[in-house]
Design an enzyme around this catalytic site. Sequence first.
Site, PDB file in Angstrom:
ATOM      1  N   TYR A  45      27.879  33.463  27.575  1.00  0.00           N
ATOM      2  CA  TYR A  45      27.107  33.103  28.772  1.00  0.00           C
ATOM      3  C   TYR A  45      27.999  32.323  29.750  1.00  0.00           C
ATOM      4  O   TYR A  45      29.200  32.200  29.546  1.00  0.00           O
ATOM      5  CB  TYR A  45      25.824  32.368  28.360  1.00  0.00           C
ATOM      6  CG  TYR A  45      24.960  33.281  27.494  1.00  0.00           C
ATOM      7  CD1 TYR A  45      24.373  34.427  28.049  1.00  0.00           C
ATOM      8  CD2 TYR A  45      24.795  33.060  26.135  1.00  0.00           C
ATOM      9  CE1 TYR A  45      23.627  35.309  27.269  1.00  0.00           C
ATOM     10  CE2 TYR A  45      24.054  33.937  25.343  1.00  0.00           C
ATOM     11  CZ  TYR A  45      23.468  35.062  25.918  1.00  0.00           C
ATOM     12  OH  TYR A  45      22.744  35.941  25.139  1.00  0.00           O
ATOM     13  N   ASN A  99      28.690  32.023  23.195  1.00  0.00           N
ATOM     14  CA  ASN A  99      28.047  33.344  23.107  1.00  0.00           C
ATOM     15  C   ASN A  99      28.105  34.208  24.366  1.00  0.00           C
ATOM     16  O   ASN A  99      27.236  35.036  24.598  1.00  0.00           O
ATOM     17  CB  ASN A  99      26.588  33.178  22.636  1.00  0.00           C
ATOM     18  CG  ASN A  99      26.517  32.520  21.276  1.00  0.00           C
ATOM     19  OD1 ASN A  99      27.523  32.493  20.563  1.00  0.00           O
ATOM     20  ND2 ASN A  99      25.379  31.973  20.915  1.00  0.00           N
ATOM     21  N   HIS A 150      24.810  24.745  26.498  1.00  0.00           N
ATOM     22  CA  HIS A 150      25.172  26.031  25.882  1.00  0.00           C
ATOM     23  C   HIS A 150      26.462  26.537  26.537  1.00  0.00           C
ATOM     24  O   HIS A 150      26.440  27.019  27.669  1.00  0.00           O
ATOM     25  CB  HIS A 150      24.027  27.018  26.092  1.00  0.00           C
ATOM     26  CG  HIS A 150      24.125  28.283  25.294  1.00  0.00           C
ATOM     27  ND1 HIS A 150      25.268  28.649  24.607  1.00  0.00           N
ATOM     28  CD2 HIS A 150      23.211  29.267  25.064  1.00  0.00           C
ATOM     29  CE1 HIS A 150      25.038  29.820  23.996  1.00  0.00           C
ATOM     30  NE2 HIS A 150      23.809  30.209  24.260  1.00  0.00           N
ATOM     31  N   THR A 195      16.618  32.362  20.606  1.00  0.00           N
ATOM     32  CA  THR A 195      15.889  33.087  21.654  1.00  0.00           C
ATOM     33  C   THR A 195      14.794  33.928  21.020  1.00  0.00           C
ATOM     34  O   THR A 195      15.063  34.738  20.133  1.00  0.00           O
ATOM     35  CB  THR A 195      16.879  33.955  22.454  1.00  0.00           C
ATOM     36  OG1 THR A 195      17.707  33.073  23.214  1.00  0.00           O
ATOM     37  CG2 THR A 195      16.168  34.905  23.397  1.00  0.00           C
ATOM     38  N   ASN A 200      28.149  39.831  23.634  1.00  0.00           N
ATOM     39  CA  ASN A 200      28.155  39.869  25.103  1.00  0.00           C
ATOM     40  C   ASN A 200      29.530  40.209  25.676  1.00  0.00           C
ATOM     41  O   ASN A 200      29.879  39.764  26.776  1.00  0.00           O
ATOM     42  CB  ASN A 200      27.614  38.564  25.709  1.00  0.00           C
ATOM     43  CG  ASN A 200      26.115  38.445  25.550  1.00  0.00           C
ATOM     44  OD1 ASN A 200      25.398  39.432  25.662  1.00  0.00           O
ATOM     45  ND2 ASN A 200      25.637  37.232  25.278  1.00  0.00           N
TER      46      ASN A 200
HETATM   47  C1  PHB Z   1      20.145  36.621  21.621  1.00  0.00           C
HETATM   48  O1  PHB Z   1      19.298  36.916  22.465  1.00  0.00           O
HETATM   49  O2  PHB Z   1      20.328  37.292  20.604  1.00  0.00           O
HETATM   50  C2  PHB Z   1      20.952  35.426  21.844  1.00  0.00           C
HETATM   51  C3  PHB Z   1      20.644  34.583  22.896  1.00  0.00           C
HETATM   52  C4  PHB Z   1      21.423  33.464  23.089  1.00  0.00           C
HETATM   53  C5  PHB Z   1      22.473  33.206  22.264  1.00  0.00           C
HETATM   54  C6  PHB Z   1      22.777  34.031  21.220  1.00  0.00           C
HETATM   55  C7  PHB Z   1      22.005  35.144  21.004  1.00  0.00           C
HETATM   56  O3  PHB Z   1      23.233  32.143  22.477  1.00  0.00           O
END
Ligand code: PHB
Length: 364
Positions: free
Chosen positions: A186, A184, A181, A32, A241
């Site tokens: 999400y 992390n 994805h 990102t 997160n």
């Molecule tokens: C981040 O913004 O640091 C980020 C975004 C997506 C990811 C991991 C980290 O899967």
Amino acid sequence: MTSVTSNKNNLFSPIVLGNLTLANRIIMAPLTRNRAGDGNVPQDMNVEYYRQRAGAGLIISEGSQISATGVGYPATPGIHSQLQIEGWQRVTNAVHAEGGRIFIQLWHTGRISHSSLQPGHKLPVAPSALKAAGQAITYEGMKDFETPHALTLDELPGIVADYATAAKNAKAAGFDGVEIHAANGYLLDQFLRDGTNRREDDYGGDVTNRMRLLVEVVEEVIAVWGDHRVGVRLSPENSFNDISDSRPQQTFNAVAKKLSDYRLAYLHVLEGDMMTGERHVDYVALRNCFAGPYMANNGYDLDSGNRAIEQNDADMVAFGKLFIANPDLPERFAENLPLNKPDHDTFYGGDEKGYTDYPKYAGG
Ligand code: PHB
């Protein structure tokens, strides 16, 4: 057999994924960078950034939202509007012109968002109405996360359909494949892990239920792309997160086993905890649950990456920060050249500085 059968391979060996051959196993991790243009459309500097990195065996794009409700941050690209498809077409053309390969990462951030980023300023969605600790990054600065709307059973087919539409859009944009994805913290990870999934219907409870949404998404996306063109990313013990699972080894061994039912391009695993660096899960055991190519990620370098492949602990290795700072990372690895240092201050947002101005190796 798509996985490695000999221990003679290393980062520089080609790998065959179905009818797709990657020139090396040095993969650019999804990163990102918050530099999309208006309408979350890829713009000129994004084209140049990916073009510079086409020497990777495979580029995995930054997370790209599947729908307007999938958005979680400012200036992250999408793959749900015609202008976004056209922006990505310019990226894929540039990468292909350099002989590279590129998958797009399909992203829905779930509760890691904020109503100010959402269509109609509605609440973000999640498996359960549990607020994440911490703050969202919005166009108006940092704001506390909100208690998300728990998706109802009749809203879930719409989420799966958005993944399928995004997968079709990715094809129209000229990608070589897609990565789902599911890592992390999400949306899909929020379903997988029991810290965030407290549902009492068919999508919550035991791991078979918690992985149901991911499995439905995988099936729909493979229906669009076919075999060996769809990867899945997991992060069994990442706490980023505000997410956790009470039994990460069991949960993710089961997910890896189930995903073996599909001819995925690869399983991509962010190993350990991005936040603390700790590693408690046995990734060799997890990898042995999966009957396909395994892509390792998180903190590898030339030596540990080569070792992972030589020992047959991984088939490919994804590099993040090293690819941010070194557009010519495969060449530098091949010649054992010194590496540029990544500048953390320019990771997220801004312009070409810290994005397309890292130099290739110039000798000396
Ligand atoms: C981040 O913004 O640091 C980020 C975004 C997506 C990811 C991991 C980290 O899967």
